[in-house]
Scaffold this active site. Structure first.
Site, PDB file in Angstrom:
ATOM      1  N   HIS A   1       0.819  -1.218   0.000  1.00  0.00           N
ATOM      2  CA  HIS A   1       0.000   0.000   0.000  1.00  0.00           C
ATOM      3  C   HIS A   1       0.854   1.270   0.000  1.00  0.00           C
ATOM      4  O   HIS A   1       1.854   1.360   0.707  1.00  0.00           O
ATOM      5  CB  HIS A   1      -0.886   0.029   1.259  1.00  0.00           C
ATOM      6  CG  HIS A   1      -2.176  -0.700   1.077  1.00  0.00           C
ATOM      7  ND1 HIS A   1      -2.991  -1.037   2.128  1.00  0.00           N
ATOM      8  CD2 HIS A   1      -2.805  -1.152  -0.026  1.00  0.00           C
ATOM      9  CE1 HIS A   1      -4.062  -1.668   1.680  1.00  0.00           C
ATOM     10  NE2 HIS A   1      -3.970  -1.747   0.379  1.00  0.00           N
ATOM     11  N   GLU A   2       0.441   2.240  -0.802  1.00  0.00           N
ATOM     12  CA  GLU A   2       1.056   3.576  -0.843  1.00  0.00           C
ATOM     13  C   GLU A   2       2.551   3.533  -1.150  1.00  0.00           C
ATOM     14  O   GLU A   2       3.339   4.301  -0.598  1.00  0.00           O
ATOM     15  CB  GLU A   2       0.809   4.323   0.475  1.00  0.00           C
ATOM     16  CG  GLU A   2      -0.647   4.497   0.834  1.00  0.00           C
ATOM     17  CD  GLU A   2      -1.464   5.127  -0.293  1.00  0.00           C
ATOM     18  OE1 GLU A   2      -0.910   5.948  -1.024  1.00  0.00           O
ATOM     19  OE2 GLU A   2      -2.647   4.780  -0.432  1.00  0.00           O
ATOM     20  N   GLY A   3       2.934   2.671  -2.052  1.00  0.00           N
ATOM     21  CA  GLY A   3       4.330   2.587  -2.460  1.00  0.00           C
ATOM     22  C   GLY A   3       5.018   1.407  -1.809  1.00  0.00           C
ATOM     23  O   GLY A   3       5.089   1.314  -0.587  1.00  0.00           O
TER      24      GLY A   3
END
Length: 599
Positions: A449-451
Site C-alpha cells: 500500500h502507498e508505495g
C-alpha cells in the site's frame, strides 16, 4: 475478557511523558484544548473501537463485500453502523479548522486516536482514514467553491473520499497512466480511463464518493510532468448541495484480497458511457489547482497516507502482540528445563525463554514503531504551528526524511511481529478461531500500500537524503546526536546504547557518501531496499533511546518493560545493520548485473 488491541498506558507515556503533547495547548491553534480534552478523545476512541469496530472484525473478514445481482455493492450492516458512529463523534473532522466544522486537534493526538480503530478493524477504519486525507488535500489545494461543495459533507460522513492513481497497465509507474481529461465548454473536464486498486472505490455506505483522479490533459508534457488532478464525484452535486446526476463512474469489479477484506477494492471505469451526465460522453471532472501539477498535489495525500499506512501496520502488529502475550500468560504447556517429574504441573508458555524472546521481539517492534509514528505526527504539528520559521522548516525537512521509514519499517517489522504472534500460539495461531492469523493477512497488504518497500527505499536514498545538498541527512544526524549526548551523560546501559547508536549513525552518513561517490545512480540505488532497512533500524534504535531517557530512573513493571525491549533491540536488532552497511559500502553489483535469463 479479550485482550485489548492497544495499550493505553503506552500511549499515555508516549504522548505525555515523552512527546509532551500537552505543551501544544499553549499555541493559539490548539488553545481551546487541554489534557482533559485529549484524554476524552482517547477514551472515546478506545470505547468506540472496542464496542463497535472490533466486534465485527471477523465477520467483515469472512463476509467480504460483494456485488449483488443489481450491480450494487453489498457490505455487512455493522460496517455502516460503526462508521456512522465514528462520523457522529466528529472524528473525521477532528484535525480540521473550526471554520470547517472541525475540532483543531493536534495530528499527534489524532494518529493515536485512529490507531485504536486501525487495531480493532483494519477494513472498516480505512474508509474514514482515506476520507480525511482526501478532504485535507482539497482544503490545501482546492478552490473556495470546491472546498465548500465537497469538504463539509466529507467531514460530516455523508460523502467518503478515495485516491485514484494506479491503472492496470501502469501499476505504480504513474508516468505511464493513460486516463485522459478533455476540456469541456463549461469549464469542466471529461474524464475517460480505467483505475485499479481503488480502496473504498464503490459502496453504498454514504450518499456520495469523491474520487481524486490523476489524468493527463491532451497536449501536456510527457510523463509525470503532464499529470493533472481532478475531482470526480460518483454523483454530481447541485449548487444547493443536493445530489444531481449520476456521474459516469462505473464499477467493473472488486478485487479479492488476502486481508483487509472489509474495505472494497475496486476496478473503476471513468467515461465508460453507461450514463451521459449533461448529455455528453465522459465522467465530469473538476480540475484541482493548476494543470500538470497533479502529482505534486497528490503527494500531499500520499505522504499523509504513507504515515497512516505505517500506523495501520503498527496497530495490527500491536494487536497481535497483545493477543499473543495474553495467550502466553494463560496457556500452560511443558515444564522448566530442570523439571524431571512428569507429574509436576505444566507452566505458562511465558516461562519458556524462547517464547519470551518472541514476545520481546514483538514488543520492541510494535512499541518502537508506535513511537516513531507519533514522533512523525508531532513533526506535522511543529511544521504547521511552531511560532519560529526555522523550527517549522526543520520539522518539514526531518519529516520528509522520516516518511519513507515511517511507512515501510512498520510494514516490514510489525508484520514480522504478527508472524511471531502466530508462532507463540503454535498450532492455534494459524486457525481462524484466533485473531492473530487475520492480523497477519491484514498486515501483509501494508508493504505494498502507498508505495512498495522498493519504492520507499529509492525515495529515501534517491531523493530524501540527498535533497537540498543532503540537508535532511545532516539534520537527522544532528537530531540523533543530540539524543546521544544526553544519553551518554546518563551513564549505565543507556550510555552504552548511546555509544552503539553513535557508531551506527556515523555509518549511515559514511555509507550514503560511498553509495553516491561513483556518480552512477544505478549502482547507488541497486540495493536501496537494504539501505532502507539498515537506516530504519538505526532510526528506531534512536527512538528507543529517546524512550529510555523519558523513562529515567522510574521503577515498576511498565518501565522495566521499556528497558527490556530497548535492551533486546540494541542486543539483537541494531547489530544486524553492520553487515548491511558492509554490503552497501562494497558497492555490490549482484542484483544489478544478474541477467534476467538466469531465472
Amino acid at each position: 475478557m479479550p485482550a485489548p488491541v492497544l495499550s493505553r498506558r503506552d500511549l499515555d507515556f508516549l504522548l505525555y511523558d515523552w512527546l509532551d503533547v500537552g505543551s501544544l495547548t499553549s499555541r493559539e491553534h490548539f488553545a481551546e484544548h487541554s489534557r482533559d480534552t485529549f484524554d476524552a478523545v482517547l477514551d472515546l476512541s478506545a470505547d468506540l473501537a472496542t464496542k463497535h469496530f472490533a466486534t465485527h472484525n471477523k465477520k467483515a473478514d469472512a463476509q467480504e463485500p460483494r456485488i449483488g445481482e443489481d450491480g450494487v455493492v453489498e457490505i455487512i450492516p455493522e460496517v455502516k453502523d460503526a462508521l456512522d458512529l465514528f462520523a457522529k463523534a466528529g472524528l473525521i473532522a477532528g484535525g480540521f479548522d473550526e471554520s470547517l466544522g472541525g475540532m483543531q486537534l493536534p495530528m499527534t493526538l489524532l494518529r493515536a486516536s485512529m490507531a485504536w480503530f486501525q487495531a480493532a478493524n483494519a477494513g472498516t477504519s480505512s474508509y474514514p482514514f482515506l476520507t480525511a486525507a482526501n478532504a485535507s488535500l482539497l482544503v490545501t489545494h482546492g478552490s473556495e467553491d470546491q472546498i465548500a461543495t465537497f469538504v463539509p459533507p466529507m467531514l460530516e460522513g455523508r460523502f467518503f473520499g478515495t485516491m485514484c492513481l494506479s491503472e492496470p497497465q501502469a501499476g505504480s509507474s504513474l508516468a505511464d497512466i493513460t486516463t485522459r481529461a478533455v476540456p469541456a465548454d463549461d469549464g469542466t473536464y471529461r474524464i475517460t480511463g480505467t483505475k485499479m486498486w481503488i480502496s473504498g472505490g464503490d459502496h453504498e455506505l454514504t450518499e456520495n464518493i469523491v474520487h481524486l483522479v490523476l489524468a493527463k490533459i491532451p497536449g501536456g508534457p510527457a510523463g509525470v510532468k503532464g499529470i493533472s488532478l481532478f475531482i470526480v464525484p460518483k454523483f454530481l452535486v447541485n449548487d444547493d448541495g443536493t445530489l444531481g446526476d449520476r456521474n459516469d463512474v462505473a464499477l467493473v469489479g472488486l478485487n479479492h484480497k488476502m486481508g483487509n477484506r472489509g474495505t472494497t477494492n475496486a476496478l473503476l471505469n471513468f467515461g465508460e458511457g453507461a450514463v451521459t451526465p449533461g448529455g455528453e460522453a465522459g465522467a465530469v471532472g473538476y480540475l484541482l489547482g493548476e494543470p500538470h501539477k497533479g502529482l505534486q498535489y497528490m503527494f500531499h495525500m500520499m505522504n499523509e497516507a504513507r504515515i497512516g499506512v505505517g500506523f495501520l501496520a503498527t496497530s495490527l502488529g500491536y494487536a497481535g502482540y497483545l493477543q499473543s502475550l495474553d495467550y502466553a500468560r494463560t496457556r500452560t504447556q511443558g515444564r522448566p528445563l530442570g523439571a524431571k517429574d512428569p507429574a509436576s504441573p505444566q507452566v505458562p508458555l511465558i516461562e519458556h525463554t524462547d517464547v519470551r524472546r518472541m514476545l520481546l521481539a514483538q514488543k520492541s517492534y510494535v512499541e518502537g514503531a508506535m513511537a516513531l509514528g507519533l514522533y512523525c505526527s508531532k513533526l506535522v504539528d511543529e511544521q504547521r504551528t511552531a511560532s519560529d520559521d526555522d523550527a517549522r522548516a526543520k520539522a518539514g525537512v526531518l519529516l520528509d526524511v522520516l516518511t519513507p521509514i515511517a511507512k515501510s519499517w512498520p510494514s516490514q517489522w510489525c508484520l514480522e511481529a504478527n508472524s511471531l504472534a502466530i508462532q507463540v500460539l503454535g498450532g492455534y495461531g494459524y486457525t481462524r478461531e484466533f485473531d492473530v492469523e487475520q492480523y497477519y493477512r491484514d498486515n501483509r497488504l501494508n508493504p505494498i500500500h502507498e508505495g512498495t518497500h522498493g519504492i520507499q527505499g529509492m525515495d529515501l536514498l534517491g531523493r530524501k537524503v540527498v535533497m537540498q545538498g543532503g540537508a535532511g541527512l545532516v539534520l537527522l544526524g544532528e537530531t540523533i546526536g543530540a539524543t546521544v549526548e544526553k544519553a551518554l551523560a546518563s551513564g549505565g546501559d543507556v550510555a552504552e546504547y548511546a555509544a552503539q547508536l553513535s557508531t551506527a549513525t556515523e555509518r549511515v552518513a559514511a555509507t550514503t557518501a560511498t553509495l553516491w561517490s561513483t556518480g552512477d545512480p544505478s549502482v547507488a540505488l541497486a540495493n536501496s531496499s537494504v539501505y532502507l532497512e539498515a537506516v530504519g533500524h538505526v532510526v528506531v534504535a534512536w527512538i528507543w533511546l529517546e524512550q529510555l531517557l523519558a523513562v529515567g530512573e522510574r521503577e515498576g513493571d511498565f518501565f522495566d518493560g521499556k528497558r527490556a525491549a530497548a535492551r533486546y533491540f540494541y542486543r539483537f536488532e541494531l547489530p544486524k545493520t553492520g553487515p548491511q552497511f558492509d554490503l552497501l559500502s562494497s558497492l555490490d553489483r549482484t542484483t544489478l548485473d544478474v541477467s534476467p535469463s538466469v531465472f
